[in-house]
Scaffold this active site. Structure first.
Site, PDB file in Angstrom:
ATOM      1  N   SER A 145       0.833  -1.210   0.000  1.00 37.60           N
ATOM      2  CA  SER A 145       0.000   0.000   0.000  1.00 37.60           C
ATOM      3  C   SER A 145       0.862   1.252   0.000  1.00 37.60           C
ATOM      4  CB  SER A 145      -0.890   0.068   1.242  1.00 37.60           C
ATOM      5  OG  SER A 145      -1.496  -1.145   1.483  1.00 37.60           O
TER       6      SER A 145
ATOM      7  N   HIS B  79      -9.279  -4.653 -10.514  1.00 37.24           N
ATOM      8  CA  HIS B  79      -7.893  -4.349 -10.173  1.00 37.24           C
ATOM      9  C   HIS B  79      -7.031  -5.464 -10.748  1.00 37.24           C
ATOM     10  CE1 HIS B  79      -4.354  -3.841  -7.514  1.00 37.24           C
ATOM     11  NE2 HIS B  79      -4.720  -2.578  -7.537  1.00 37.24           N
TER      12      HIS B  79
ATOM     13  N   ARG C 258       0.053  -8.790  -4.131  1.00 40.02           N
ATOM     14  CA  ARG C 258       0.352  -9.455  -2.868  1.00 40.02           C
ATOM     15  C   ARG C 258      -0.894 -10.171  -2.390  1.00 40.02           C
ATOM     16  NH1 ARG C 258       3.205  -5.651   0.987  1.00 40.02           N
ATOM     17  NH2 ARG C 258       4.928  -7.070   1.395  1.00 40.02           N
ATOM     18  N   THR C 259      -0.704 -11.410  -1.962  1.00 43.17           N
ATOM     19  CA  THR C 259      -1.829 -12.120  -1.335  1.00 43.17           C
ATOM     20  C   THR C 259      -1.667 -11.947   0.164  1.00 43.17           C
ATOM     21  OG1 THR C 259      -1.996 -13.718  -3.135  1.00 43.17           O
ATOM     22  CG2 THR C 259      -2.935 -14.366  -1.029  1.00 43.17           C
ATOM     23  N   HIS C 260      -2.714 -11.465   0.808  1.00 46.84           N
ATOM     24  CA  HIS C 260      -2.656 -11.240   2.253  1.00 46.84           C
ATOM     25  C   HIS C 260      -3.187 -12.468   3.012  1.00 46.84           C
ATOM     26  CE1 HIS C 260      -2.263  -6.991   1.026  1.00 46.84           C
ATOM     27  NE2 HIS C 260      -1.587  -6.871   2.158  1.00 46.84           N
TER      28      HIS C 260
ATOM     29  N   GLU D 265      -6.039  -3.038  14.659  1.00 44.88           N
ATOM     30  CA  GLU D 265      -5.914  -3.407  16.068  1.00 44.88           C
ATOM     31  C   GLU D 265      -6.844  -2.553  16.935  1.00 44.88           C
ATOM     32  OE1 GLU D 265      -3.270  -2.342  14.119  1.00 44.88           O
ATOM     33  OE2 GLU D 265      -2.982  -4.434  13.552  1.00 44.88           O
TER      34      GLU D 265
ATOM     35  N   SER E  62       1.169  -7.751   6.707  1.00 40.15           N
ATOM     36  CA  SER E  62       1.934  -8.462   5.666  1.00 40.15           C
ATOM     37  C   SER E  62       3.380  -8.644   6.126  1.00 40.15           C
ATOM     38  CB  SER E  62       1.894  -7.663   4.356  1.00 40.15           C
ATOM     39  OG  SER E  62       2.610  -6.457   4.486  1.00 40.15           O
TER      40      SER E  62
ATOM     41  N   ASN F  64      -0.620   5.736   8.797  1.00 40.03           N
ATOM     42  CA  ASN F  64      -1.492   6.217   9.886  1.00 40.03           C
ATOM     43  C   ASN F  64      -0.826   5.906  11.218  1.00 40.03           C
ATOM     44  OD1 ASN F  64      -2.552   3.337   8.888  1.00 40.03           O
ATOM     45  ND2 ASN F  64      -2.869   3.473  11.104  1.00 40.03           N
TER      46      ASN F  64
END
Ligand code: 8IG
Length: 271
Positions: free
Chosen positions: A38, A70, A91-93, A192, A211, A234
């Site tokens: 990201s 996408h 990317r596979t999360h 979280e 990741s 963030n």
């Protein structure tokens, strides 16, 4: 033509994927691989000359992107120094529920494609209040909070100096102001709670994300040297006085885009 794998062994599947990539990019072997997380999506444009783009969904073992519309791609780029870089835009999360094998398949494919160095990038939450959204941070180590491992069987891999000290020093030659921190991988996809962020802080984390750690472990097992860099998009929950919003994450990523793209390209040029 379909991408249904003819094998189930992860190493064999990675070799099949590497074969497909060599054939469809015309590049028999890649030197480096980069996973774009990201906020890092635009960085590919500055790395070098695009040699070939392949649709990830056509490569054995890669799945169609989770987000409709996408298109995930694997791009082969030649740097000004003449190195071939395999850029994994897909990317596979872990939170996709496809299993850890799917999460690290790109990394194993990169290794099978010849890559000796793996660059992992991500967007994450920061625990250090002085890291404003948009701050890039070198990953010095990780804490794997997924309760999973990409390794199966009695594969006792040492993870000391997983995030190469040598490569972090190279990055600091490019930008001496770069901070570094410990990255904790949570499973997600929820962020979280503030209590979990405090827990992460007490066990030694500086960055929280979804990741990287599992991928880094797979890379070490495959013999690659790993470099990790996070973009703090963030402040982690409860660190910031305002609640997290996805819009904030997107905005910080976009604002930092040009700077981190330049940074990544300059680091890659030295690897
Ligand atoms: I962007 O605050 C991004 N990804 N776990 N926590 C976790 N993942 C993230 C966060 C965050 N921000």
């Amino acid at each position: 033509m379909n991408n249904l794998p003819s094998v189930t062994d992860p190493a064999e599947l990675a070799r099949e994927a590497a074969e497909y990539i060599a054939e469809h990019t015309g590049v028999p072997s890649h030197d480096l691989a980069v996973v774009l997380g990201s906020g890092w999506g635009d960085a590919a444009g500055l790395i070098g000359q695009v040699t070939a783009v392949v649709n990830a969904a056509d490569v054995p073992g890669f799945s169609a992107p989770a987000v409709v519309g996408h298109t995930a791609t694997l791009t082969s780029i030649r740097t000004p120094a003449g190195k071939n870089v395999l850029v994994l835009g897909a990317r596979t999360h872990f939170y996709e529920g496809k299993g850890v094998r799917a999460v690290v398949h790109g990394v194993r494919t990169a290794a099978a494609s010849g890559a000796k160095t793996l660059v992992l990038t991500n967007g994450c939450g920061g625990l250090n209040e002085s890291w404003a959204p948009g701050t890039p941070v070198l990953i010095s180590d990780h804490i794997n909070l997924t309760a999973a491992s990409p390794l199966e069987g009695a594969t006792f891999v040492d993870l000391t100096d997983l995030y190469s000290q040598r490569l972090r020093a190279v990055a600091r030659e490019v930008d001496p102001s770069l901070a570094e921190g410990v990255y904790a991988q949570f499973t997600g996809p929820h962020y979280e709670t503030p209590a979990e962020v405090q827990y992460a802080k007490r066990i030694g984390a500086d960055l929280v994300g979804m990741s990287t750690a599992l991928e880094a472990i797979a890379a070490r097992a495959a013999g690659m040297e790993v470099f990790g860099i996070s973009l703090v998009t963030n402040l982690a929950a409860g660190i910031s006085p305002t609640p997290l919003s996805h819009a904030e994450v997107i905005e910080a990523g976009q604002a930092a885009g040009p700077r981190i793209s330049r940074l990544l390209a300059d680091i890659l040029a030295k690897l």
